[in-house]
Structures are given as C-alpha cells and as structure tokens.
Design an enzyme around this catalytic site. Structure first.
Site, short mmCIF file in Angstrom:
data_model
loop_
_atom_site.label_atom_id
_atom_site.label_comp_id
_atom_site.label_asym_id
_atom_site.label_seq_id
_atom_site.Cartn_x
_atom_site.Cartn_y
_atom_site.Cartn_z
N HIS A 148 27.26 -30.66 -9.46
CA HIS A 148 28.67 -31.02 -9.54
C HIS A 148 29.52 -30.26 -8.53
O HIS A 148 30.66 -30.64 -8.26
CB HIS A 148 29.21 -30.83 -10.97
CG HIS A 148 29.44 -29.41 -11.37
ND1 HIS A 148 28.55 -28.70 -12.17
CD2 HIS A 148 30.46 -28.55 -11.13
CE1 HIS A 148 29.02 -27.49 -12.39
NE2 HIS A 148 30.19 -27.36 -11.76
N ASP A 178 21.93 -31.19 -13.15
CA ASP A 178 23.03 -30.49 -12.47
C ASP A 178 22.53 -29.42 -11.48
O ASP A 178 23.03 -28.29 -11.48
CB ASP A 178 23.96 -29.85 -13.50
CG ASP A 178 25.33 -29.50 -12.89
OD1 ASP A 178 25.65 -30.07 -11.83
OD2 ASP A 178 26.05 -28.68 -13.48
N SER A 254 30.65 -21.82 -10.75
CA SER A 254 29.57 -22.79 -10.91
C SER A 254 28.57 -22.70 -9.77
O SER A 254 28.95 -22.69 -8.60
CB SER A 254 30.14 -24.20 -10.98
OG SER A 254 30.84 -24.42 -12.17
#
Length: 448
Positions: A148, A178, A254
């Site tokens: 992402h 992911d 992230s």
C-alpha cells in the site's frame, strides 16, 4: 506526564522514644538535675556536629558535581559517561540494547517517497506525493516495504539517513499480503538480519525504525509484543494475520522493520487502530505488523520471478450480496459474480454472470471477503467444488484453479475498470428514476 516531587505533608519529624525526666525526679544515679543538664550539653554538641557535617557534606557535593549560582539558591550540575554502543560484532545471537540496534540498522532503513498521478473529475491529471518506510534485505539493493506504500505510484524514490537518494523500480508486489519488493542500483549496502517470527513471545521487547508522518525521519520507537495471530480486517476489507504491538506506529511508518532485541527483523510495521465503531474513546498503543515468516517465501518468489507463483486464479469479479438484499429479494447471501473471463477456469467450470457463490468445498461463503480467505487455502492446479445459486437453483460446479500471473491480473484490472465505468454510466442514467435501485453496492477490489 510530569510529576512534581514535593515534601510529604504527612511526614513526621524524627522523634525519640526515651521517657522524659521530670524536674525533681531522681536519676538512675540518685542525683537530681545533673543527668538532665549533661544530656543538654550532649544534645547541643550533637547539633553543632550535625551542622558542621551538613556544611562539609554540601561542599563535597558541590565539589563533586559543580555548582551553578551562589548564595542560598544553588543549581547542581551532574555528569555521566555516554552510553557505550558497540556494533562491531552483531551476530543476531546476543541480546542488544536499543541504541545498539539503532546504530547497527538505521542505515538499513529507508524513507520511501512516491508520486501518484490520478485524474480529477474534469479529466485532468493530478499528482500527489505519499511517504512510507522500507528496509534493505540484500547487499545489492533489494528493499522490502508494504504494497500500500507504493500502490499506484508512477515514480518511487528511496532515501538513506546519510542523505543518499535513489530512484527505485518495482520488482513486484502482493496486494493480498501487503508486500512489495523494490530494487535500486546500489551495492555494498547493509542488509537487515531476517528473524523467525514464530519464536517471538507475548511480552518480549521490540523496536521499530521508520519515518512517521513522512517528516520525522528515521525515528525509533519501543514497546512489546502485545499479542500474536491477530486476524485484522484492513481498510480495503482484506483480512490479515498480524502481530499486535504497543510500539508507536503512525502514518509513514508503514513498510518499516520491527526488530526483536537480538537485532532481527520479525515483522513489517503496517497498521494501527486509531478509532473504533464500538467506542468513542481515543485508542492508543494498538499497532500491527506482518509476521516475517508469513511472507519470506513470497519475497523470494517476487525477487526471482517478479510475482508470487502458484497463487490460484478464478477469472471472475464479484461483489457481496448484503443480508438486507438477500432478505428483500429472497436471494442467498454470498459472492455475486459480476463478470467472467472467458479464457479462465471459471468459464471452463461453467460459472456465469449473476451466479452467487455460496460455498467452496463445503465452506460457507457469505461475502467476497470470505471467498478471498477461502481461496488462500489452495494453489494453482487444485480442484474444488463450488456451491452456486443460479436463478434460485442450487448447483455444484467443479473448478480447477489457474495460476495468477501479472498478465492475467492486468487483463482483469482492465475488465474491472471498464465494468465499473459501465455501472457508473448506468447509475447516472437511472438516477432520476425513483424506482431505480442498485442492490449490490460497489464491485470488490479483489480479483479471483
């Protein structure tokens, strides 16, 4: 939180425990008064000694620590030896301090900046920037991050703590799990040590390095493992297995590494819980990381082939039949087939547009998300039995999965985009019709 250390008002002065001698009483030696007078002299002498000792003691403290200011107001200044950080022989077999982990691997952590070009409502291209984190996994420039972080990016740039920046290319990604692998043109890099997330226990200390907010670059946060094997539903509806931690994880973290105290990467920091539909209270300390063991083989596959091989592919797009629609129209809950790739195994098995998949090998399916989870249990080449409802009739269809390849995925994305445009046009044409009702909502973002 700040604490103000003050004198305890309930604290009593030191008291003696001897019985007082009254005036006129005879002392143990039979001499009234003299004992008391001698005691007073001794007490006075003790008081003088205490005062002198206090003065000398204060002078000693001042000499040892250094005194700023003068008179009755004194500021004491202390000194300490700096923390020793030894990174000359890190093997992953001995426990390290947080400063040692940071010193050893902050140079292996990168900031990731992407440019994403979209089209606005007037059909004009609009670019935006996004930021995340990643970490070096090979000496020759392979970098691991979250999918992402780079999804939809037209350009990707990575930066190191020494200010060096590189343009990165996307080797491949795996949206359902992911993860994404990038490559930069560099050698001599310091890769992280990949650990074993199955060995981590609840309560163990862990640290994360990343770029919170995309601005506070190369920050370290510390906490513990709060839980293992959490099934977390992501924003796109995908369900993932996660490590739960109270390490501070914010936007921009992230894709960064989560280290155990041996300096081994045991997870990829990916998400945090910041709100809840069941509570209005502020949520703190609920972060999540992808266990490294869950994606090790996938990363190797991407590096070697550009994608994860052996993944099952059905060749359909679906949406969920909501319970309210099921009850209103007498339909079964499940995954509604919106389109079928005529060259896929779904077409060979006889699946048709409008079918509702209600089960796979006896496992009940009530939503598109459950179809995703069930499909993860199979590989390309496996044969399954689908339970399907068609025009109110129950059917069983045999399907042998194709392999999910980038070419098939690109074709499916194009088909979904065209179908979404057709749906939007139809809804616009019928929006003035008071009897118009589109029961199935938006198409699922996943491909099957």
């Amino acid at each position: 939180m700040y604490y103000d250390h003050q004198h305890d008002p309930w604290e009593s002065p030191i008291e003696t425990t001897g019985r007082p001698v009254e005036s006129g009483n005879v002392s143990a030696g039979g001499q009234p008064g003299k004992k008391k007078k001698g005691g007073a002299k001794i007490a006075a002498l003790c008081l003088v000694c205490a005062l002198v000792g206090g003065i000398v003691g204060s002078a000693g403290v001042a000499a040892a620590t250094g005194v700023l200011g003068g008179g009755s107001t004194t500021i004491y200044e202390a000194t300490r030896q700096p923390t020793v950080v030894n990174v000359s022989n890190i093997t992953g077999q001995e426990q390290l301090t947080a400063p040692e982990i940071y010193a050893a691997y902050v140079g292996s952590t990168v900031g990731i900046t992407t440019e994403i070009v979209t089209t606005n409502v007037w059909g004009q291209p609009v670019s935006a920037a996004a930021a995340g984190s990643g970490f070096v996994i090979t000496e020759d420039g392979y970098i691991l991050t979250n999918y992402h972080v780079i999804e939809g990016a037209s350009s990707i740039q990575v930066s190191f703590i020494d200010g060096t920046t590189y343009d990165a290319t996307l080797v491949g990604g795996e949206e359902e799990n992911d993860i994404a692998v990038l490559k930069i043109d560099a050698t001599g890099l310091t890769p992280v040590l990949i650990g074993d997330s199955d060995n981590v226990r609840v309560g163990e200390s862990v640290v994360a390095i990343g770029n919170p907010l995309g601005e506070l670059t190369f920050s370290m946060t510390q906490g513990i493992i709060s839980a293992r094997d959490r099934s977390i539903t992501m924003e796109n509806g995908n369900v993932m297995n996660m490590l739960q931690t109270d390490v501070a994880i914010n936007s921009g973290n992230s894709g960064g590494p989560l280290f155990d105290m041996y300096g081994q990467v045991i997870g990829i920091t990916s998400a945090k819980l910041s709100s809840s539909s069941s509570s209005e209270a502020t949520i703190e300390g609920l972060g999540f990381a992808i266990p490294i063991n869950d994606i090790k083989d996938m990363v190797t596959d991407i590096m070697e082939n550009g994608y994860v091989t052996g993944k099952p592919y059905m060749g359909i797009t679906v949406s969920t039949v909501p319970q309210s629609i099921s009850e209103r129209y007498g339909m079964s809950q499940g995954a509604l087939v919106e389109s079928v790739d005529e060259s896929s195994c779904a077409a060979t098995a006889g699946l048709q547009e409008g079918d509702i998949i209600t089960g796979i090998d006896g496992t009940t399916i009530v939503s598109s998300a459950e179809l995703v989870e069930a499909k993860k249990n199979y590989s390309a080449g496996d044969t399954v039995t689908l339970q399907v409802e068609r025009d109110g009739q129950a059917l069983s269809l045999q399907l042998t999965f194709d392999e999910d390849t980038p070419e098939r995925r690109a074709a499916q994305e194009k088909a979904l985009e065209e179908q979404q445009q057709q749906q939007d046009q139809q809804q616009q044409q019928d929006q003035n019709d008071p009897d118009f009702f589109w029961p199935f909502g938006e198409l699922s973002p996943w491909f099957y």
